[in-house]
Design an enzyme around this catalytic site. Sequence first.
Site, PDB file in Angstrom:
ATOM      1  N   SER A 110      -7.926 -16.525  17.597  1.00  0.00           N
ATOM      2  CA  SER A 110      -8.427 -17.641  16.796  1.00  0.00           C
ATOM      3  C   SER A 110      -9.173 -18.592  17.720  1.00  0.00           C
ATOM      4  O   SER A 110      -8.943 -18.581  18.945  1.00  0.00           O
ATOM      5  CB  SER A 110      -7.229 -18.389  16.175  1.00  0.00           C
ATOM      6  N   TYR A 167       1.229 -22.275  16.054  1.00  0.00           N
ATOM      7  CA  TYR A 167       0.049 -21.399  15.895  1.00  0.00           C
ATOM      8  C   TYR A 167      -0.806 -21.424  17.165  1.00  0.00           C
ATOM      9  O   TYR A 167      -1.220 -20.384  17.673  1.00  0.00           O
ATOM     10  CB  TYR A 167      -0.746 -21.884  14.679  1.00  0.00           C
TER      11      TYR A 167
HETATM   12  P1  NAD Z   1      -4.081 -13.778   5.172  1.00  0.00           P
HETATM   13  O1  NAD Z   1      -2.916 -14.606   4.789  1.00  0.00           O
HETATM   14  O2  NAD Z   1      -5.118 -13.454   4.167  1.00  0.00           O
HETATM   15  O3  NAD Z   1      -3.624 -12.424   5.841  1.00  0.00           O
HETATM   16  C1  NAD Z   1      -2.506 -12.339   6.671  1.00  0.00           C
HETATM   17  C2  NAD Z   1      -2.034 -10.922   6.636  1.00  0.00           C
HETATM   18  O4  NAD Z   1      -0.840 -10.817   7.432  1.00  0.00           O
HETATM   19  C3  NAD Z   1      -1.651 -10.467   5.213  1.00  0.00           C
HETATM   20  O5  NAD Z   1      -2.044  -9.131   5.012  1.00  0.00           O
HETATM   21  C4  NAD Z   1      -0.146 -10.608   5.226  1.00  0.00           C
HETATM   22  O6  NAD Z   1       0.468  -9.715   4.303  1.00  0.00           O
HETATM   23  C5  NAD Z   1       0.150 -10.201   6.646  1.00  0.00           C
HETATM   24  N1  NAD Z   1       1.476 -10.602   7.097  1.00  0.00           N
HETATM   25  C6  NAD Z   1       2.061 -11.824   7.048  1.00  0.00           C
HETATM   26  N2  NAD Z   1       3.319 -11.752   7.497  1.00  0.00           N
HETATM   27  C7  NAD Z   1       3.527 -10.461   7.867  1.00  0.00           C
HETATM   28  C8  NAD Z   1       4.637  -9.763   8.383  1.00  0.00           C
HETATM   29  N3  NAD Z   1       5.806 -10.361   8.631  1.00  0.00           N
HETATM   30  N4  NAD Z   1       4.500  -8.435   8.604  1.00  0.00           N
HETATM   31  C9  NAD Z   1       3.336  -7.786   8.324  1.00  0.00           C
HETATM   32  N5  NAD Z   1       2.259  -8.404   7.829  1.00  0.00           N
HETATM   33  C10 NAD Z   1       2.359  -9.730   7.601  1.00  0.00           C
HETATM   34  O7  NAD Z   1      -4.732 -14.550   6.445  1.00  0.00           O
HETATM   35  P2  NAD Z   1      -6.055 -14.297   7.286  1.00  0.00           P
HETATM   36  O8  NAD Z   1      -6.790 -15.566   7.314  1.00  0.00           O
HETATM   37  O9  NAD Z   1      -6.724 -13.059   6.878  1.00  0.00           O
HETATM   38  O10 NAD Z   1      -5.425 -14.124   8.744  1.00  0.00           O
HETATM   39  C11 NAD Z   1      -5.449 -12.922   9.458  1.00  0.00           C
HETATM   40  C12 NAD Z   1      -5.423 -13.221  10.943  1.00  0.00           C
HETATM   41  O11 NAD Z   1      -6.587 -13.944  11.303  1.00  0.00           O
HETATM   42  C13 NAD Z   1      -4.232 -14.081  11.365  1.00  0.00           C
HETATM   43  O12 NAD Z   1      -3.737 -13.635  12.617  1.00  0.00           O
HETATM   44  C14 NAD Z   1      -4.859 -15.454  11.501  1.00  0.00           C
HETATM   45  O13 NAD Z   1      -4.156 -16.254  12.402  1.00  0.00           O
HETATM   46  C15 NAD Z   1      -6.230 -15.095  12.026  1.00  0.00           C
HETATM   47  N6  NAD Z   1      -7.229 -16.142  11.832  1.00  0.00           N
HETATM   48  C16 NAD Z   1      -7.584 -16.550  10.580  1.00  0.00           C
HETATM   49  C17 NAD Z   1      -8.547 -17.537  10.466  1.00  0.00           C
HETATM   50  C18 NAD Z   1      -9.021 -18.029   9.130  1.00  0.00           C
HETATM   51  O14 NAD Z   1      -9.749 -19.013   9.085  1.00  0.00           O
HETATM   52  N7  NAD Z   1      -8.657 -17.389   8.036  1.00  0.00           N
HETATM   53  C19 NAD Z   1      -9.118 -18.110  11.605  1.00  0.00           C
HETATM   54  C20 NAD Z   1      -8.725 -17.677  12.830  1.00  0.00           C
HETATM   55  C21 NAD Z   1      -7.778 -16.680  12.951  1.00  0.00           C
END
Ligand code: NAD
Length: 257
Positions: A139, A152
Site C-alpha cells: 500500500s 495497517y
Molecule cells: P476488499 O475488502 O475488497 O478485499 C479484501 C479481500 O481479502 C477479500 O477477498 C476478503 O475476502 C479477503 N480477506 C479478508 N480477510 C481474510 C482472511 N482472514 N482470509 C482470507 N481472505 C481474507 O479490499 P481491497 O481494497 O481489494 O484490498 C485488497 C488488498 O489491497 C489489501 O491488502 C489492502 O490492504 C490493499 N490495498 C487496498 C487499497 C484500496 O484503496 N482499496 C489501497 C492500498 C492497498
Amino acid sequence: MTLSGKTAIVTGSNSGIGLGVARELAKAGADVVLNSFTDRDEDHALAAEIAAETGTNTRYIKADMSKGDECRALIETAGACDILVNNAGIQYVSPIDQFPVDKWDAIIAINMSSTFHTTAAALPMMRSAGWGRIVNIASAHGLTASPFKSAYVAAKHGVVGMTKSVALETAQEPITCNAICPGYVLTPLVEAQIPDTMKEYSMSREDVIKNVMLERQPSKEFATVEQLGGTAIFLCSDAAAQITGTTISVDGGWTAL
Ligand code: NAD
C-alpha cells in the site's frame, strides 16, 4: 504475454483488488486459485465464471489468512504455485490508545504474517519448478503513514521490509519478489471506511472522497483493479526478471508529494 501453464495463487480474491488481479492473470492464461475465508456457492461460482471466460483451470480454495496453518495449507492444497499474490487484507481505523487489541492482532495476522506463511510454503515449489514470482500487495501506507491506521501502516511497512528480505534470499534464482503499493482504489475495503471517516471529520460522502481520500492522491482519481492487475502481469513478464526487492507505486503521485 502468456502465463499459460503457470499456476497463480491470489489470497483474498473473492472481491476488490484480489479479484481484479486474479481476472487479469487468468486472461493472460494462468490457472488461478481464488481464495478467501468463506466457502459459499458464490465463491466457487466466481471461479467457475472466470474459468469459463478464460479457458483456464481457475478454482476456489477456502483458507483463513489469519491462521498460519491455513495459509500454508492453501499452497499445499493448490499443489503448485508459480505466481503468488499476497493480497488478503483488512482495515480498521482508530486512535492508537483506543485501538482494540483483537483488531490489531487480526490486521497484523491477515495483512502481514499471512505473507510470511504463504511465501515459506510456496518457495520450495517455485524452486523445483525453476521459476517464480511473488507479488505482495502492500500500500502507499507501506511507504508513508496516516493517523488512526497504526496497525495497517505497521503491517504494510512490514510487508515492504519482508519483500526486500525475500528478494535477497532468492536473488540468484529465477524468482523475484516485489511489492505493489496502491493508493486509493474504490473497493469494498475503501467503501467500508467512508462512513467512519464521515463521522470522524463530520463530512459528507463526496467531501470524504474528494477532501480526505483523494486529497493525498494528486491525480484526484482512484486507481483501478485492472491497473493493478496489469502491474502484476508486468512483474510476471520477462522484462521484469531483474526487478526484485522493490516497490511499484500505483498511487496517482501520492508518494511523490
Ligand atoms: P476488499 O475488502 O475488497 O478485499 C479484501 C479481500 O481479502 C477479500 O477477498 C476478503 O475476502 C479477503 N480477506 C479478508 N480477510 C481474510 C482472511 N482472514 N482470509 C482470507 N481472505 C481474507 O479490499 P481491497 O481494497 O481489494 O484490498 C485488497 C488488498 O489491497 C489489501 O491488502 C489492502 O490492504 C490493499 N490495498 C487496498 C487499497 C484500496 O484503496 N482499496 C489501497 C492500498 C492497498
